[in-house]
Enzyme design. Structure first.
Site, short mmCIF file in Angstrom:
data_model
loop_
_atom_site.label_atom_id
_atom_site.label_comp_id
_atom_site.label_asym_id
_atom_site.label_seq_id
_atom_site.Cartn_x
_atom_site.Cartn_y
_atom_site.Cartn_z
N TYR A 1 29.48 6.97 0.77
CA TYR A 1 29.67 6.60 -0.55
C TYR A 1 30.22 4.99 -0.45
O TYR A 1 30.77 4.68 0.36
CB TYR A 1 30.50 7.09 -1.43
CG TYR A 1 29.70 8.21 -2.22
CD1 TYR A 1 28.96 8.19 -3.09
CD2 TYR A 1 30.67 9.67 -2.10
CE1 TYR A 1 28.52 9.36 -3.62
CE2 TYR A 1 29.98 10.49 -2.90
CZ TYR A 1 28.82 10.60 -3.57
OH TYR A 1 28.42 11.63 -4.12
N GLU B 1 35.09 12.20 -6.42
CA GLU B 1 36.58 12.51 -6.87
C GLU B 1 37.35 11.42 -6.53
O GLU B 1 38.57 11.36 -6.29
CB GLU B 1 37.28 13.70 -5.95
CG GLU B 1 36.73 14.92 -6.19
CD GLU B 1 35.20 15.24 -5.81
OE1 GLU B 1 34.31 15.51 -6.82
OE2 GLU B 1 35.04 15.23 -4.69
N ASN C 1 24.43 8.45 -8.96
CA ASN C 1 24.58 9.69 -8.43
C ASN C 1 24.65 10.84 -9.36
O ASN C 1 25.44 10.77 -10.35
CB ASN C 1 25.90 9.62 -7.63
CG ASN C 1 26.31 10.94 -6.85
OD1 ASN C 1 25.66 11.50 -6.07
ND2 ASN C 1 27.58 11.41 -7.24
N GLU C 2 23.97 11.94 -9.23
CA GLU C 2 23.99 13.24 -10.13
C GLU C 2 24.14 12.51 -11.42
O GLU C 2 24.81 13.21 -12.52
CB GLU C 2 25.33 13.68 -9.94
CG GLU C 2 25.22 14.51 -8.76
CD GLU C 2 26.62 15.37 -8.18
OE1 GLU C 2 27.66 15.15 -8.82
OE2 GLU C 2 26.56 16.52 -7.68
N GLU D 1 24.13 17.38 -0.72
CA GLU D 1 25.53 17.89 -0.56
C GLU D 1 25.65 19.39 -0.42
O GLU D 1 25.47 20.27 -1.53
CB GLU D 1 26.30 17.57 -1.93
CG GLU D 1 26.51 16.09 -2.28
CD GLU D 1 27.50 15.57 -3.39
OE1 GLU D 1 27.71 16.67 -4.00
OE2 GLU D 1 27.43 14.48 -3.83
N TYR E 1 39.77 18.66 1.85
CA TYR E 1 38.62 19.48 1.34
C TYR E 1 37.99 20.62 2.29
O TYR E 1 37.14 21.33 2.13
CB TYR E 1 37.28 18.48 1.61
CG TYR E 1 36.17 18.69 0.34
CD1 TYR E 1 36.35 18.16 -0.60
CD2 TYR E 1 35.20 19.51 0.69
CE1 TYR E 1 35.31 18.29 -1.64
CE2 TYR E 1 34.21 19.58 -0.17
CZ TYR E 1 34.19 19.08 -1.32
OH TYR E 1 33.17 19.34 -2.28
#
Length: 637
Positions: free
Chosen positions: A74, A120, A178-179, A259, A324
């Site tokens: 990103y 996030e 994005n999304e 993803e 994560y």
């Protein structure tokens, strides 16, 4: 003449060689073609903004040796343009060097250029200064938003163009937004504008794509002609059904999971997320058996250093660690999950030969004594770089151009309050946490969604101070316009308080400048008011290969911020968890004296016990029992 001709032929040869690099979609055969040959990528996500530049090569080599042939990354807009027209592409922000390094190592790049990224990350990567226009509609055709996007992409994308695969670089595809299908605006004109903008800067050859959840409503709002539709989903998903959603928009072309979740994110106050390796392996195998391209999110998570963590709604901020439960840990350590994934990949493609870079050694430097320096109130003169701001009613962080960290709000009590009296935030207006003192005596905490009122006492004319902390801006969903500070009036005994003096705090500059190393001559008998502490330690001599990575532990401390040698490691909050230790990369340590500054916001052990912090060689990311996430929690909605 002969030399000139030779040079010309050499340059022409290089040009022909570079132009022979092609990357395109073969709709007839449902695949990518790289240099004319069928191609599939098996990729992993790494965020250069969460991994120190010092460790980029180590992490990239470990990804390469796992069998990956590509990476996703990103681009956080706010990481590079902290103020309008002020850009930072140096040091840890040097994305061009990161991408060139990937190219040298032999990893292709899928660039997730934004402008919005989620991740996030604070405000999903959008800069908070966009909120100067209170009514702005982010991620839409709002003219003020588009103007800022156009300016930013006019800086970023020209830097990326030489790094496209067609131009000899590693970037094979570029994600736009994005999304977007999960956002409330569903503004196709916005997506059309971005598509034209990217084409103008990057040309017509590069493959542009979108990513959305594997549900038809998301794909319908997130897809548009000119962007190749991809989907994302986690382990346990029905792979065939998920790819049927992609086929709704893309009847032909390569199948892509952009993803595939190898773990999951954490929030303060919740158990640490763990996803079983067996579940990852099973679904990853199914994806690869479909002949699909896949990106593992995350392959290494990294760290939300400083104030970069995001938050979800209902308001839940993420911790400093972005481990994560990924195949590579926050500190880049090799895990059983890493080797299990490597064995799966080996069944579908060749794995590079040679040794895998080892897990970096960690060193327990031990306990160091901390000393109280001064309270925030005592240090106010050195923490406010350009003076206080006065207004009848409180202003937000954003109105004061303070986009992260802390602001001290001050007013005077209008009369005596001998009995406990209710101090209340109207309409849940504290964003996000306020530490309340009267004449320096701690009264309590106001917190967004959790504590909208407390009782205080004090005499007429006493100083009422609220140290307000931003805990991170919302990164996903319709509430990205996450203003910070005191957004509404405060009432005391149901009367509105006025005549506020506000102090935006520049703590990082004070720490870097060494201004918090001198203890106060005033009486600081209580640790309950937000207080600075200092300590120092030397790297042991006579032990080879030091300094090494370490983790810092806070025995008896509650919540605050820590800096080592001026580097802002991030928030600690062991009282709420799940994260207990903070990762300390070796590059911020020196072989000479290492200075530590701690801002404890609530309660330290220094008045009643040992005043120390401890450096240990193992992380503690879970105060609670480990557990496995269920499938439905993999939908980021």
């Amino acid at each position: 003449m002969w030399i000139f001709s030779s040079v010309l032929l050499l340059l022409l040869g290089q040009s022909i060689e570079m132009s022979s690099q092609t990357f395109e979609i073969d709709y007839k055969h449902n695949c990518f073609r790289k240099d004319g040959k069928p191609f599939r990528y098996i990729s992993g996500s790494i965020h250069y903004s969460r991994v120190p530049r010092f460790y980029w090569r180590d992490r990239l080599m470990k990804m390469k040796m796992a069998g990956l042939n590509a990476l996703y990354t990103y681009v956080p807009w706010n990481f590079h343009e902290p103020k309008p027209g002020v850009y930072d592409f140096s040091g840890d922000h040097d994305i061009e060097t990161f991408l060139k390094m990937a190219n040298e190592i032999g990893l292709l790049v899928i660039l997730r250029a934004g402008p919005y990224i989620c991740a996030e990350w604070d405000m999903g990567g959008l800069p908070a200064w966009l909120l100067a226009k209170k009514s702005i509609v982010l991620r839409s055709s709002d003219p003020d938003y588009l103007r800022a996007v156009d300016n930013w992409m006019g800086v970023l994308l020209p830097k990326m163009k030489p790094l496209l695969y067609q131009n000899g670089g590693p970037i094979i595809t570029v994600q736009v937004e994005n999304e977007y299908g999960s956002y409330f605006t569903c503004d196709y004109n916005y997506l059309r504008h971005l598509t034209k903008l990217f084409r103008r800067h990057l040309g017509d050859e590069v493959v542009l794509f979108s990513t959305d959840g594997s549900g038809l409503p998301y794909v319908r709002c997130g897809s548009i002609e000119g962007l190749y539709t991809t989907v994302d989903f986690g382990p346990g998903t029905n792979v065939t059904a998920a790819f049927e959603v992609q086929r709704f928009s893309e009847p032909k072309g390569p199948l892509i999971n952009s993803e595939f979740y190898t773990g999951w994110l954490d929030h303060w106050g919740e158990p640490h997320s763990v996803v079983a390796t067996e579940r990852i392996i099973k679904t990853l195998t199914e994806i690869l058996d479909h002949g699909a391209n896949v990106n593992m999110y995350m392959f290494i998570g990294g760290t939300n250093f400083g104030y970069w963590n995001g938050a979800n709604m209902p308001y839940e901020p993420q911790p400093t660690s972005y481990d994560y439960d990924a195949p590579l840990t926050e500190a880049g350590d090799l895990t059983a999950k890493y080797f299990a994934i490597r064995e799966v990949i080996r069944k579908y493609k060749d794995i590079p030969e040679g040794p895998i870079p080892p897990t970096t050694p960690k060193f327990p430097y031990g306990a160091i004594n901390m000393e109280k320096v001064k309270t925030v109130l005592e240090a106010l003169d050195i923490l406010v770089s350009y003076g206080p701001i006065k207004n009848t009613y409180p202003l937000s962080f954003d109105e004061m151009k303070q986009y992260t960290g802390f602001v001290l709000y001050r007013t005077l009590l209008p009369r005596n309050y001998n009995n406990p009296t209710t101090l209340a935030s109207l309409f849940n207006g504290v964003r996000d946490r306020a530490y309340v003192t009267v004449n320096g005596v701690f009264q309590g905490i106001l917190e967004r969604d959790k504590a909208m009122s407390i009782n205080i006492t004090g005499t007429q004319g006493a100083q009422l101070d609220l140290l307000v902390e931003s805990l991170g801006r919302v990164n996903f969903g319709r509430y990205n316009n996450d203003f910070k500070g005191l957004l509404t009036n405060l009432t005391l005994d149901e009367e509105i308080l006025g005549n506020w003096t506000m102090h935006p705090l520049d703590i990082d500059s004070a720490v870097i400048g060494g201004l918090l190393l001198e203890a106060s001559s005033l009486n600081t008998s209580s640790s309950t008011s937000p207080t600075f502490y200092k300590g120092s330690f030397l790297i042991p001599s006579g032990i080879p290969d030091l300094p090494q990575d370490t983790f810092v532990l806070f025995p008896g401390w509650t919540k605050g911020q820590i800096w080592i040698n001026g580097f802002n490691l991030g928030r600690y909050w062991p009282a709420r968890g799940p994260q207990v230790t903070l990762y300390v990369p070796m590059h911020i340590l020196t072989s000479s004296l290492n200075n530590v500054t701690v801002l404890e916001l609530e309660h330290s052990p220094c008045d009643s016990g040992k005043c120390l912090i401890e450096f240990v060689d193992k992380p503690i990311l879970s105060k609670t029992k480990r557990f496995i996430r269920q499938e439905h929690l993999f939908n980021k909605i």
